[in-house]
Design an enzyme around this catalytic site. Sequence first.
Site, PDB file in Angstrom:
ATOM      1  N   LYS A 125       0.854  -1.194   0.000  1.00 26.37           N
ATOM      2  CA  LYS A 125       0.000   0.000   0.000  1.00 26.37           C
ATOM      3  C   LYS A 125       0.880   1.231   0.000  1.00 26.37           C
ATOM      4  O   LYS A 125       2.027   1.178   0.472  1.00 26.37           O
ATOM      5  CB  LYS A 125      -0.890   0.016   1.250  1.00 26.37           C
ATOM      6  CG  LYS A 125      -2.149   0.839   1.097  1.00 26.37           C
ATOM      7  CD  LYS A 125      -3.261   0.079   0.375  1.00 26.37           C
ATOM      8  CE  LYS A 125      -4.510   0.892   0.208  1.00 26.37           C
ATOM      9  NZ  LYS A 125      -5.645   0.076  -0.241  1.00 26.37           N
TER      10      LYS A 125
HETATM   11  P1  NAD Z   1     -12.997   7.634  -2.754  1.00 22.36           P
HETATM   12  O1  NAD Z   1     -11.941   8.641  -2.586  1.00 22.36           O
HETATM   13  O2  NAD Z   1     -13.525   7.388  -4.124  1.00 22.36           O
HETATM   14  O3  NAD Z   1     -14.253   7.969  -1.788  1.00 22.36           O
HETATM   15  C1  NAD Z   1     -14.132   8.178  -0.423  1.00 22.36           C
HETATM   16  C2  NAD Z   1     -15.467   8.700   0.073  1.00 22.36           C
HETATM   17  O4  NAD Z   1     -15.470   8.776   1.493  1.00 22.36           O
HETATM   18  C3  NAD Z   1     -15.773  10.114  -0.425  1.00 22.36           C
HETATM   19  O5  NAD Z   1     -17.141  10.196  -0.765  1.00 22.36           O
HETATM   20  C4  NAD Z   1     -15.475  11.001   0.792  1.00 22.36           C
HETATM   21  O6  NAD Z   1     -16.158  12.197   0.774  1.00 22.36           O
HETATM   22  C5  NAD Z   1     -15.967  10.053   1.868  1.00 22.36           C
HETATM   23  N1  NAD Z   1     -15.491  10.385   3.210  1.00 22.36           N
HETATM   24  C6  NAD Z   1     -14.254  10.737   3.619  1.00 22.36           C
HETATM   25  N2  NAD Z   1     -14.255  10.981   4.947  1.00 22.36           N
HETATM   26  C7  NAD Z   1     -15.523  10.757   5.373  1.00 22.36           C
HETATM   27  C8  NAD Z   1     -16.166  10.827   6.636  1.00 22.36           C
HETATM   28  N3  NAD Z   1     -15.491  11.169   7.741  1.00 22.36           N
HETATM   29  N4  NAD Z   1     -17.485  10.517   6.691  1.00 22.36           N
HETATM   30  C9  NAD Z   1     -18.185  10.157   5.585  1.00 22.36           C
HETATM   31  N5  NAD Z   1     -17.627  10.076   4.377  1.00 22.36           N
HETATM   32  C10 NAD Z   1     -16.310  10.374   4.273  1.00 22.36           C
HETATM   33  O7  NAD Z   1     -12.428   6.280  -2.120  1.00 22.36           O
HETATM   34  P2  NAD Z   1     -12.889   4.792  -2.408  1.00 22.36           P
HETATM   35  O8  NAD Z   1     -11.977   4.225  -3.430  1.00 22.36           O
HETATM   36  O9  NAD Z   1     -14.368   4.724  -2.594  1.00 22.36           O
HETATM   37  O10 NAD Z   1     -12.477   4.101  -1.014  1.00 22.36           O
HETATM   38  C11 NAD Z   1     -13.358   4.116   0.105  1.00 22.36           C
HETATM   39  C12 NAD Z   1     -12.935   2.996   1.046  1.00 22.36           C
HETATM   40  O11 NAD Z   1     -12.997   1.752   0.337  1.00 22.36           O
HETATM   41  C13 NAD Z   1     -11.493   3.102   1.571  1.00 22.36           C
HETATM   42  O12 NAD Z   1     -11.431   2.557   2.862  1.00 22.36           O
HETATM   43  C14 NAD Z   1     -10.726   2.216   0.617  1.00 22.36           C
HETATM   44  O13 NAD Z   1      -9.510   1.746   1.148  1.00 22.36           O
HETATM   45  C15 NAD Z   1     -11.746   1.108   0.413  1.00 22.36           C
HETATM   46  N6  NAD Z   1     -11.521   0.301  -0.780  1.00 22.36           N
HETATM   47  C16 NAD Z   1     -11.570   0.867  -2.020  1.00 22.36           C
HETATM   48  C17 NAD Z   1     -11.329   0.062  -3.123  1.00 22.36           C
HETATM   49  C18 NAD Z   1     -11.396   0.603  -4.526  1.00 22.36           C
HETATM   50  O14 NAD Z   1     -11.266  -0.179  -5.465  1.00 22.36           O
HETATM   51  N7  NAD Z   1     -11.621   1.885  -4.725  1.00 22.36           N
HETATM   52  C19 NAD Z   1     -11.057  -1.294  -2.969  1.00 22.36           C
HETATM   53  C20 NAD Z   1     -11.055  -1.839  -1.686  1.00 22.36           C
HETATM   54  C21 NAD Z   1     -11.294  -1.027  -0.599  1.00 22.36           C
END
Ligand code: NAD
Length: 440
Positions: A125
């Site tokens: 990561k």
């Molecule tokens: P992203 O940047 O696309 O979205 C993140 C979202 O979380 C945004 O809408 C942001 O406004 C919101 N956010 C941030 N702080 C917040 C809070 N305190 N309260 C409510 N909302 C809040 O990111 P993503 O890719 O969707 O990732 C989100 C989660 O999913 C992370 O934990 C990431 O590690 C996990 N994840 C993502 C993927 C992927 O393929 N994108 C894969 C596995 C896990």
Amino acid sequence: MATKKKKRPSPTPKVPLTEGITPASAFDNALVQFNRAAKIIKLTPDQVAVIREPRRIVECKLPVRMDDGSIHAFKGYRVQHNIARGPAKGGVRFHPDVSLDEVKALAFWMTFKCATIGIPMGGGKGGVIVDPTRLSKGELERLSRRYFAEMIELFGPDRDVPAPDVNTNPQVMAWFMDTYSMHHGGDYLPAVVTGKPLEIGGSVGRSSATAQGMVFCVRRAAAHLGLSLSGATVAIQGFGNAGSFAAKLLREQGCKIVAISDVSGAFTHKDGIDPDVAIAHVEKHKTLAGFHRVKGVERLADPMKLLELPVDILIPAALENQITGKNAGRIKAKVVAECANGPCTPEADDILEKKRVFVIPDILCNAGGVAVSYLEWVQNRMGYYWRYQRVLEDLEHMMNTAFDTVLKTALQHDVPLRTAAFIVSIERVARASELRGLYA
Ligand code: NAD
């Protein structure tokens, strides 16, 4: 007379912790999760020493020329946790709260996520301490390229293959790939990074893969619990890549999305939010701010209360440490499906287990993203690209097989799904390490 220059807000601001949340070390939490499973399968101290700690940690200063001519030195990390089963795999996060502790935890979870769903990859990561919303597109490109260039020796299709995470996207992956290609004589080398735009070697189905994988898990869980998805109520924290696709895909399953939130606030609609309307709002305004002006939508005064709504399914899809010892007792959902990494602390897990909440753990529930990243990497290496249906079928097979194996292990040992997923994955990593002689 010289005009006074307007002071620009720092691109690395200190973000105050969300009120009511106990700051916890994500890596310490991850180790507690590991230890619970390691105890059951009686891992030896040698095995623990080899498997638990990160293999390599790199911290870099990233000087970037800003648009106003100044130089800002950002800080970036890459952690390779374990490569016994394949090259390190895991996203790169751009966020003001990024820390080495967080990156170590996220890399750790990637090792066991890849092993849980049985793809031949290890865990890694990366992260940069930055608020990318305060950068121009040019500054973001220079920062992305500087990050990849500084760490270039770490990366490679057989070494370490990054992907998007919070606040990084296909465009950032395209800059990563191009930087890597430039450092290798200008060749076309797409397999060094996944989550790329389709036009330069991305895979169909990658953008929705994390949420799609979660939906396959939720379908299996619902069948196991005797819960009908038709009309089931859902609350989603986080409305980015994972959260917005989760809303769309669960609605297609017949669920009613009664609450969504992002960094700007939380919004509810008792008759159900239309995900397409919310997605269009975010496309126009960048966040959900102002979404309560849509008919029937209300704004929650405290966004954290979204987690405590009386819903059937709760989807944390934002950041770590959201459900803790402080609020877990008030969770009313029957199923918690972790799209985010590390949203529940071990203390919360214990409370949720007592309340018989069915938690689908991150290293299983959100593994669809890395599963399709793996399929993208395979397609890049073959130079042959599949139709959406083929990607979807492979993803469904991987997710269903993993879910069934984890559920069977949970029932066998009478443990929650998280501990079961760690049992399955630690055994796979331990076996690979043993076969390779990494305990020597
Ligand atoms: P992203 O940047 O696309 O979205 C993140 C979202 O979380 C945004 O809408 C942001 O406004 C919101 N956010 C941030 N702080 C917040 C809070 N305190 N309260 C409510 N909302 C809040 O990111 P993503 O890719 O969707 O990732 C989100 C989660 O999913 C992370 O934990 C990431 O590690 C996990 N994840 C993502 C993927 C992927 O393929 N994108 C894969 C596995 C896990």
